[in-house]
Design an enzyme around this catalytic site. Structure first.
Site, PDB file in Angstrom:
ATOM      1  N   ASN A  44      62.740  79.624  13.727  1.00 11.23           N
ATOM      2  CA  ASN A  44      64.182  79.610  13.980  1.00 11.23           C
ATOM      3  C   ASN A  44      64.500  78.977  15.333  1.00 11.23           C
ATOM      4  O   ASN A  44      65.594  79.147  15.856  1.00 11.23           O
ATOM      5  CB  ASN A  44      64.741  81.036  13.967  1.00 11.23           C
ATOM      6  CG  ASN A  44      64.512  81.712  12.642  1.00 11.23           C
ATOM      7  OD1 ASN A  44      64.556  81.069  11.607  1.00 11.23           O
ATOM      8  ND2 ASN A  44      64.256  83.012  12.676  1.00 11.23           N
ATOM      9  N   HIS A 121      72.040  90.798   6.304  1.00 10.78           N
ATOM     10  CA  HIS A 121      70.727  91.108   6.872  1.00 10.78           C
ATOM     11  C   HIS A 121      70.455  92.619   6.875  1.00 10.78           C
ATOM     12  O   HIS A 121      71.380  93.428   6.993  1.00 10.78           O
ATOM     13  CB  HIS A 121      70.700  90.582   8.325  1.00 10.78           C
ATOM     14  CG  HIS A 121      69.363  90.626   8.965  1.00 10.78           C
ATOM     15  ND1 HIS A 121      68.997  91.592   9.863  1.00 10.78           N
ATOM     16  CD2 HIS A 121      68.294  89.798   8.832  1.00 10.78           C
ATOM     17  CE1 HIS A 121      67.753  91.357  10.281  1.00 10.78           C
ATOM     18  NE2 HIS A 121      67.318  90.273   9.666  1.00 10.78           N
ATOM     19  N   GLU A 163      77.491  87.710   7.651  1.00  9.07           N
ATOM     20  CA  GLU A 163      76.857  86.675   8.466  1.00  9.07           C
ATOM     21  C   GLU A 163      77.707  85.423   8.327  1.00  9.07           C
ATOM     22  O   GLU A 163      78.362  85.222   7.305  1.00  9.07           O
ATOM     23  CB  GLU A 163      75.431  86.394   7.962  1.00  9.07           C
ATOM     24  CG  GLU A 163      74.505  87.583   8.111  1.00  9.07           C
ATOM     25  CD  GLU A 163      73.118  87.371   7.512  1.00  9.07           C
ATOM     26  OE1 GLU A 163      72.606  86.238   7.575  1.00  9.07           O
ATOM     27  OE2 GLU A 163      72.555  88.338   6.985  1.00  9.07           O
ATOM     28  N   SER A 167      70.785  83.856   6.636  1.00 12.21           N
ATOM     29  CA  SER A 167      69.454  83.500   7.124  1.00 12.21           C
ATOM     30  C   SER A 167      68.495  83.102   6.019  1.00 12.21           C
ATOM     31  O   SER A 167      67.547  82.370   6.265  1.00 12.21           O
ATOM     32  CB  SER A 167      68.870  84.654   7.925  1.00 12.21           C
ATOM     33  OG  SER A 167      68.757  85.801   7.112  1.00 12.21           O
ATOM     34  N   ASP A 192      78.260  88.198  12.124  1.00  9.72           N
ATOM     35  CA  ASP A 192      76.938  87.997  12.715  1.00  9.72           C
ATOM     36  C   ASP A 192      76.640  86.499  12.695  1.00  9.72           C
ATOM     37  O   ASP A 192      76.430  85.906  11.645  1.00  9.72           O
ATOM     38  CB  ASP A 192      75.902  88.787  11.907  1.00  9.72           C
ATOM     39  CG  ASP A 192      74.483  88.623  12.439  1.00  9.72           C
ATOM     40  OD1 ASP A 192      74.239  87.698  13.233  1.00  9.72           O
ATOM     41  OD2 ASP A 192      73.613  89.424  12.045  1.00  9.72           O
ATOM     42  N   HIS A 195      72.239  82.943  13.160  1.00 15.37           N
ATOM     43  CA  HIS A 195      71.606  81.640  12.888  1.00 15.37           C
ATOM     44  C   HIS A 195      72.551  80.464  13.100  1.00 15.37           C
ATOM     45  O   HIS A 195      72.161  79.314  12.903  1.00 15.37           O
ATOM     46  CB  HIS A 195      71.048  81.615  11.463  1.00 15.37           C
ATOM     47  CG  HIS A 195      69.861  82.511  11.304  1.00 15.37           C
ATOM     48  ND1 HIS A 195      68.567  82.095  11.523  1.00 15.37           N
ATOM     49  CD2 HIS A 195      69.773  83.831  10.994  1.00 15.37           C
ATOM     50  CE1 HIS A 195      67.737  83.100  11.332  1.00 15.37           C
ATOM     51  NE2 HIS A 195      68.447  84.172  11.007  1.00 15.37           N
ATOM     52  N   LYS A 224      66.819  83.013  18.419  1.00 15.18           N
ATOM     53  CA  LYS A 224      66.739  81.943  17.422  1.00 15.18           C
ATOM     54  C   LYS A 224      66.996  80.612  18.131  1.00 15.18           C
ATOM     55  O   LYS A 224      66.108  80.130  18.821  1.00 15.18           O
ATOM     56  CB  LYS A 224      67.680  82.282  16.278  1.00 15.18           C
ATOM     57  CG  LYS A 224      67.294  83.682  15.732  1.00 15.18           C
ATOM     58  CD  LYS A 224      67.969  84.123  14.515  1.00 15.18           C
ATOM     59  CE  LYS A 224      67.776  85.609  14.249  1.00 15.18           C
ATOM     60  NZ  LYS A 224      66.407  86.024  13.950  1.00 15.18           N
TER      61      LYS A 224
HETATM   62  C1  LIG Z   1      71.594  87.521  10.395  1.00 13.96           C
HETATM   63  C2  LIG Z   1      70.616  88.189  11.291  1.00 13.96           C
HETATM   64  N1  LIG Z   1      71.052  89.162  12.096  1.00 13.96           N
HETATM   65  C3  LIG Z   1      70.198  89.798  12.916  1.00 13.96           C
HETATM   66  C4  LIG Z   1      68.871  89.467  12.987  1.00 13.96           C
HETATM   67  C5  LIG Z   1      67.972  90.224  13.891  1.00 13.96           C
HETATM   68  O1  LIG Z   1      67.815  89.568  15.088  1.00 13.96           O
HETATM   69  P1  LIG Z   1      66.557  89.850  16.001  1.00 13.96           P
HETATM   70  O2  LIG Z   1      65.451  89.002  15.455  1.00 13.96           O
HETATM   71  O3  LIG Z   1      66.988  89.469  17.361  1.00 13.96           O
HETATM   72  O4  LIG Z   1      66.261  91.315  15.869  1.00 13.96           O
HETATM   73  C6  LIG Z   1      68.380  88.432  12.176  1.00 13.96           C
HETATM   74  C7  LIG Z   1      66.994  87.958  12.184  1.00 13.96           C
HETATM   75  O5  LIG Z   1      66.027  88.480  12.530  1.00 13.96           O
HETATM   76  C8  LIG Z   1      69.273  87.783  11.291  1.00 13.96           C
HETATM   77  O6  LIG Z   1      68.848  86.821  10.481  1.00 13.96           O
END
Ligand SMILES: Cc1ncc(COP(=O)(O)O)c(C=O)c1O
Length: 373
Positions: A44, A121, A163, A167, A192, A195, A224
């Site tokens: 990522n 997620h 999101e 992702s 969120d 990405h 990311k």
């Molecule tokens: C949409 C989304 N939110 C949150 C996270 C979590 O982030 P982190 O890797 O910083 O825990 C991710 C990926 O891991 C994600 O794809």
């Protein structure tokens, strides 16, 4: 050394059988093979910033930020994060997982309703569950279903959470329509942008900015496109103060490493100062998607997350292994990360790829795809 051998209690004896069962269904995850290529197709690190050497800063915060772990590095990063997404205040968390779990459980309670996209997620799902709110799961990117869910009678507050750039699917909802649906029902829109930040939108400000809308609450990560680690929640100043008090994944956890916070800030500045990285990853994504279409592989979505859905876990694993043998670092994504029957190769493109890398990768993927048919 104090080692007393003892029998495994029955509470743990299920583990061998459960692991064998997952393995028999091609669903067991093991420590993955080391990434052998900086130009892998499974990271990522969209802007190619993760290898940047971090400026020297202290390793540890030493305590929760509420106690004695609050550092200038956190405050500086919060200022930059809020500015990036056009919000007034931000609070830095140790991960995106902690941010989502913390924000949803701090905002919603048993009287409230959370309308949640079916493909959100795991951290959003867990935050919604922890809040004990009524969770209405709506079909992916279906704004009509969000509207219908918001029409249902409810005693408390309502939140729409999504999101902006999914992702595992590389797509996103119509954010303008979602904003209007939330406004019509006086619901808060929580987006969120994990990405999307650094990649999409003016200055990498994300897909809300690209759509010309402002979310009420924005979650972003530094792990990311910004190549470091940690995450933030941004919104109006009272939100940050409330989270400081009530987000349990923030309150009861050691503050983000100041070194990581400083690295994230340095990379945000590099991303802003070198807009060609963003242009490159977007152009690479277009080029790679077109090259895949040419060899008969039709990925989902748009942008640098390029999912090629294969179906069952076993052929997805075989395809990933075949590509690794051809020198391409690619990983299969299986349930429960994605829905049963939709195991896939989640190919990601970064600013580090050259067009020749992408063209060659597409040819190899085409060869492997032909063998699967
Ligand atoms: C949409 C989304 N939110 C949150 C996270 C979590 O982030 P982190 O890797 O910083 O825990 C991710 C990926 O891991 C994600 O794809």
């Amino acid at each position: 050394v104090f080692h007393v051998k003892h029998e495994t209690p029955s509470a743990l004896r299920f583990l061998d059988a459960a692991l064998a069962d997952a393995a028999a269904r091609d669903l067991l995850r093991e420590r993955p093979p080391p990434s052998f290529d900086a130009k892998s197709f499974c990271s990522n690190d969209y802007l190619g910033l993760a290898d940047a050497l971090a400026p020297p800063h202290p390793a540890g915060a030493g305590a929760s930020r509420l106690v004695s772990g609050d550092r200038q590095e956190h405050a500086d990063l919060e200022t930059a994060a809020a500015a990036l997404v056009g919000q007034d205040a931000a609070l830095v968390f140790t991960s995106g997982y902690a941010a989502n779990v913390g924000v949803l459980s701090a905002l919603a309670g048993p009287e409230d309703t959370i309308v949640s996209d079916a493909l959100n997620h795991a951290s959003i799902i867990d935050g919604a569950r922890l809040s004990r709110a009524r969770v209405l799961v709506v079909p992916h990117a279906d704004v009509g279903a969000v509207r219908a869910a918001l029409c249902r009678p409810r005693p408390g507050r309502a939140f729409v959470v999504t999101e902006s750039y999914f992702s595992m699917d590389g797509d996103g909802p119509d954010l303008q329509a979602l904003r209007a649906a939330a406004d019509a029902a006086d619901a808060a829109l929580v987006v969120d942008e994990a990405h999307a930040l650094g990649v999409f939108g003016p200055g990498g400000a994300g897909l809300c900015a690209q759509a010309g809308i402002v979310a009420d609450v924005v979650v972003g990560t530094f792990g990311k496109a910004f190549g470091a680690g940690g995450a933030f929640v941004a919104g109006p100043p009272p939100l940050a103060r409330w989270l400081w008090n009530r987000a349990r994944s923030f309150v009861f956890s050691t503050g983000l490493s100041p070194a990581v916070a400083a690295a994230a800030l340095a990379n945000i500045r590099t991303a802003a100062g070198e807009p060609e990285r963003r242009a490159r990853v977007l152009e690479n994504a277009r080029f790679f998607r077109a090259a895949l279409e040419e060899v008969g592989v039709r990925p989902l979505g748009f942008g640098p997350i390029v999912p090629w859905v294969i179906g069952e876990p076993a052929p997805a694993m075989r395809a990933a292994a075949a590509l690794r043998n051809l020198g391409l670092d690619v990983r299969a994504i299986r349930p429960p990360s994605v829905a049963p029957g939709t195991a896939r190769l989640r190919l990601t493109v970064t600013a580090r790829h050259a067009e020749a890398d992408l063209a060659q990768a597409a040819r190899r993927i085409g060869e492997v795809a032909a063998k699967l048919r």
